[in-house]
Motif scaffolding. Structure first.
Motif, PDB file in Angstrom:
ATOM      1  N   ILE A 113       0.850  -1.191   0.000  1.00 17.46           N
ATOM      2  CA  ILE A 113       0.000   0.000   0.000  1.00 17.46           C
ATOM      3  C   ILE A 113       0.887   1.244   0.000  1.00 17.46           C
ATOM      4  O   ILE A 113       1.778   1.372   0.843  1.00 17.46           O
ATOM      5  CB  ILE A 113      -0.936   0.003   1.222  1.00 17.46           C
ATOM      6  CG1 ILE A 113      -1.834  -1.245   1.195  1.00 17.46           C
ATOM      7  CG2 ILE A 113      -1.787   1.268   1.243  1.00 17.46           C
ATOM      8  CD1 ILE A 113      -2.729  -1.350  -0.020  1.00 17.46           C
ATOM      9  N   CYS A 120       2.932   3.288   3.108  1.00 22.01           N
ATOM     10  CA  CYS A 120       3.128   2.467   4.292  1.00 22.01           C
ATOM     11  C   CYS A 120       4.621   2.204   4.484  1.00 22.01           C
ATOM     12  O   CYS A 120       5.303   1.778   3.546  1.00 22.01           O
ATOM     13  CB  CYS A 120       2.377   1.149   4.185  1.00 22.01           C
ATOM     14  SG  CYS A 120       2.517   0.122   5.669  1.00 22.01           S
ATOM     15  N   HIS A 137      -3.066  -2.973   7.208  1.00 21.97           N
ATOM     16  CA  HIS A 137      -3.696  -2.961   5.887  1.00 21.97           C
ATOM     17  C   HIS A 137      -4.275  -4.326   5.525  1.00 21.97           C
ATOM     18  O   HIS A 137      -5.255  -4.407   4.776  1.00 21.97           O
ATOM     19  CB  HIS A 137      -2.688  -2.505   4.832  1.00 21.97           C
ATOM     20  CG  HIS A 137      -2.384  -1.036   4.897  1.00 21.97           C
ATOM     21  ND1 HIS A 137      -1.129  -0.540   5.169  1.00 21.97           N
ATOM     22  CD2 HIS A 137      -3.192   0.051   4.771  1.00 21.97           C
ATOM     23  CE1 HIS A 137      -1.178   0.785   5.175  1.00 21.97           C
ATOM     24  NE2 HIS A 137      -2.415   1.164   4.952  1.00 21.97           N
ATOM     25  N   SER A 162     -11.414  -1.411   3.002  1.00 20.43           N
ATOM     26  CA  SER A 162     -10.795  -0.125   2.689  1.00 20.43           C
ATOM     27  C   SER A 162     -11.007   0.305   1.240  1.00 20.43           C
ATOM     28  O   SER A 162     -10.880   1.486   0.922  1.00 20.43           O
ATOM     29  CB  SER A 162      -9.294  -0.188   2.980  1.00 20.43           C
ATOM     30  OG  SER A 162      -8.664  -1.170   2.160  1.00 20.43           O
TER      31      SER A 162
END
Length: 506
Positions: free
Chosen positions: A424, A427, A460, A467
């Motif tokens: 992601i 991150c 995540h 999300s």
């Protein structure tokens, strides 16, 4: 709010004069509470009433502490010929206190501990003063609360016995002055002298006094040095959580703060620069140009820095996730001791039907609280599963699958080498903390292969289903699509990859 003035007319009986007085005071307070309508008061009145009520509460608390300590002392068979508790059918003073007051045993013991150090003791032929007379006087006068008194008494009790009594007395007077806002010889001329500090700040001042009086922080005992040691445990499961209990030494606190601060501030530096200064305009422009090159090359998703604003975790929640990553990394480390010949594992059991239907709960070995089915599914995705079939009637094992659905260590190394950590954008979780995620879930026919696995941090990974991030692998390359609400476009773009693959700057 206007009301008639309250007059206190005390007419005690000859049998129990003090009890009668207290009963009348209680009746007056009942009438006051019945008339109190705080929502109708002005701002000044509500604050004034809050302070006045707290003053009453401090006096009441002081009485409760003194009486509880006296009941406990009268119930001590070591100092009394006849135990008050046993004459009333109770085993201990604490039991008797809880029967009369209906408070918890923990609260009763708390009052007794404080009262024992602030009460005058009557022994044969003598009267011994309170161990902490200044705290006792402040409690009786209602100018200090039980919480602040506990901080002072507990902290000074821990001091070694070889210290001069005058030094401990000075610390007691200084701390009570800080808690009450009075000026004494110990604080006259110092900053904030005359200001009454809340109990939370008194705790810090207790530590300062202890450091001043006992810099070594230890007391010799039989030729050894008794040092404080960190300890960690778990309380009973409540409200979906196991509360942590224990404490850490300042050294370990510093180590933990270093880890937490490193990751919590990972996005705080706008551009790498020398310590203590921000980048110049020229350095900023150069950095932005390099970032544009990476964006054009598909190596960075534009606007990825917005992700930090979308992270709604509190600081405490982030620290808990960091701590979880540390433990996960330690469990996978080759140097971690083995348990039964294997690395530390979390064994989770779940009914196969529940797992496929997304209902029910799972159970972890050694943990009495259940796991949500979404947590179980994430653990299966990252850690694999082994199917065991039981007979319906007696629970006999009739079959078990030798094929375990989890990524091997070799597959993990390959995926980390490709992704470099969580895919992601934005991150910064370390690669060693990453979990492996099945792009196509195994329950939907997904395979446990390198071309169906990507690296995600725990946070995540646990939110990937909600999300809005989409993941796919084309020709061995990982691509992601940002959620529509992020406003970053709807194109598939290359995900984060290991920095060894970048061509920038070559």
């Amino acid at each position: 709010m206007e009301s008639e003035p309250v007059s206190l007319i005390i007419t005690p009986t000859t049998d129990t004069p003090v009890t009668a007085v207290m009963t009348q005071v209680q009746e007056i307070l009942i009438d006051v509470m019945a008339e109190l309508q705080s929502h109708l008061l002005s701002d000044d009145d509500v604050l004034g009433s809050l302070g006045a009520m707290e003053g009453i509460g401090r006096l009441v608390d002081a009485g409760r502490v003194a009486l509880a300590a006296d009941v406990d002392a009268r119930s001590d068979t070591r100092t009394q010929n006849e135990s008050l508790a046993r004459t009333r059918g109770c085993a201990t003073g604490t039991d008797l206190i809880t029967m009369v007051t209906r408070v918890s045993a923990r609260e009763a013991k708390r009052r007794v501990r404080l009262g024992a150090k602030t009460r005058i003791t009557q022994v044969v032929g003598a009267t011994l003063p309170a161990r902490f007379p200044v705290v006792a006087a402040a409690l009786t006068a209602g100018i200090i609360g039980v919480d602040a008194a506990e901080q002072i008494v507990t902290g000074l009790t821990d001091l070694p016995s070889f210290l001069a009594p005058d030094a401990v007395d000075a610390a007691e007077r200084g701390l009570v002055a800080s808690a009450t806002g009075t000026i004494t010889a110990e604080n006259e001329g110092l900053p904030n002298a005359g200001f009454a500090f809340p109990a939370d700040l008194i705790r810090g001042q207790v530590l300062q006094w202890k450091a001043l009086l006992d810099p070594d922080g230890t007391a010799p005992a039989e030729g050894t040095v008794m040092a404080a040691r960190s300890t960690v445990g778990f309380g009973p499961f409540r409200d979906g959580l196991y509360p942590l209990r224990g404490g850490v030494t300042p050294e370990l606190r510093g180590v933990m703060n270093g880890i937490f601060d490193t990751y919590l501030s990972a996005h705080s530096q706008p551009v790498p620069a020398e310590p203590g200064r921000f980048p110049t305009a020229e350095e900023q422009a150069t950095h932005e140009a390099e970032e544009q090159v990476r964006i054009d090359a598909g190596e960075v998703i534009p606007g990825a820095d917005q992700l930090e604003a979308l992270d709604t975790r509190t600081g405490g929640e982030k620290r808990a996730d960091i701590l979880r990553g540390v433990f996960d990394a330690a469990a996978r480390d080759a140097g971690t001791p083995k348990l039964g010949g294997a690395a530390p594992l979390v064994m989770v059991h779940v009914n196969a039907t529940d797992l496929l239907d997304g209902t029910g709960v799972g159970w972890a070995d050694g943990v009495e609280a259940p796991l949500s089915i979404s947590t179980v599914q994430r653990l299966v995705c990252a850690g694999g599963m082994q199917k065991i079939v039981f007979a319906d009637d007696a629970g006999e094992i009739v079959a078990f699958d030798l094929k375990q659905r989890f990524f091997s260590s070799g597959q993990r190394k390959a995926i980390i080498a490709r992704d470099g950590g969580c895919i992601i954008p934005g991150c910064t979780s370390p690669p060693g903390w990453a979990e492996l995620h099945h792009v196509l879930p195994w329950r939907h026919g997904g395979t446990t292969t390198v071309n169906n696995g990507v690296a995600l941090c725990w946070y995540h990974h646990s939110t990937i289903e909600t999300s809005g991030w989409q993941i796919r692998i084309l020709n061995g390359a990982v691509q992601i699509k940002a959620p529509p609400w992020l406003g970053l476009g709807r194109d598939w773009l290359p995900a984060n990859q290991h920095r060894a693959h970048t061509t920038l700057g070559r």
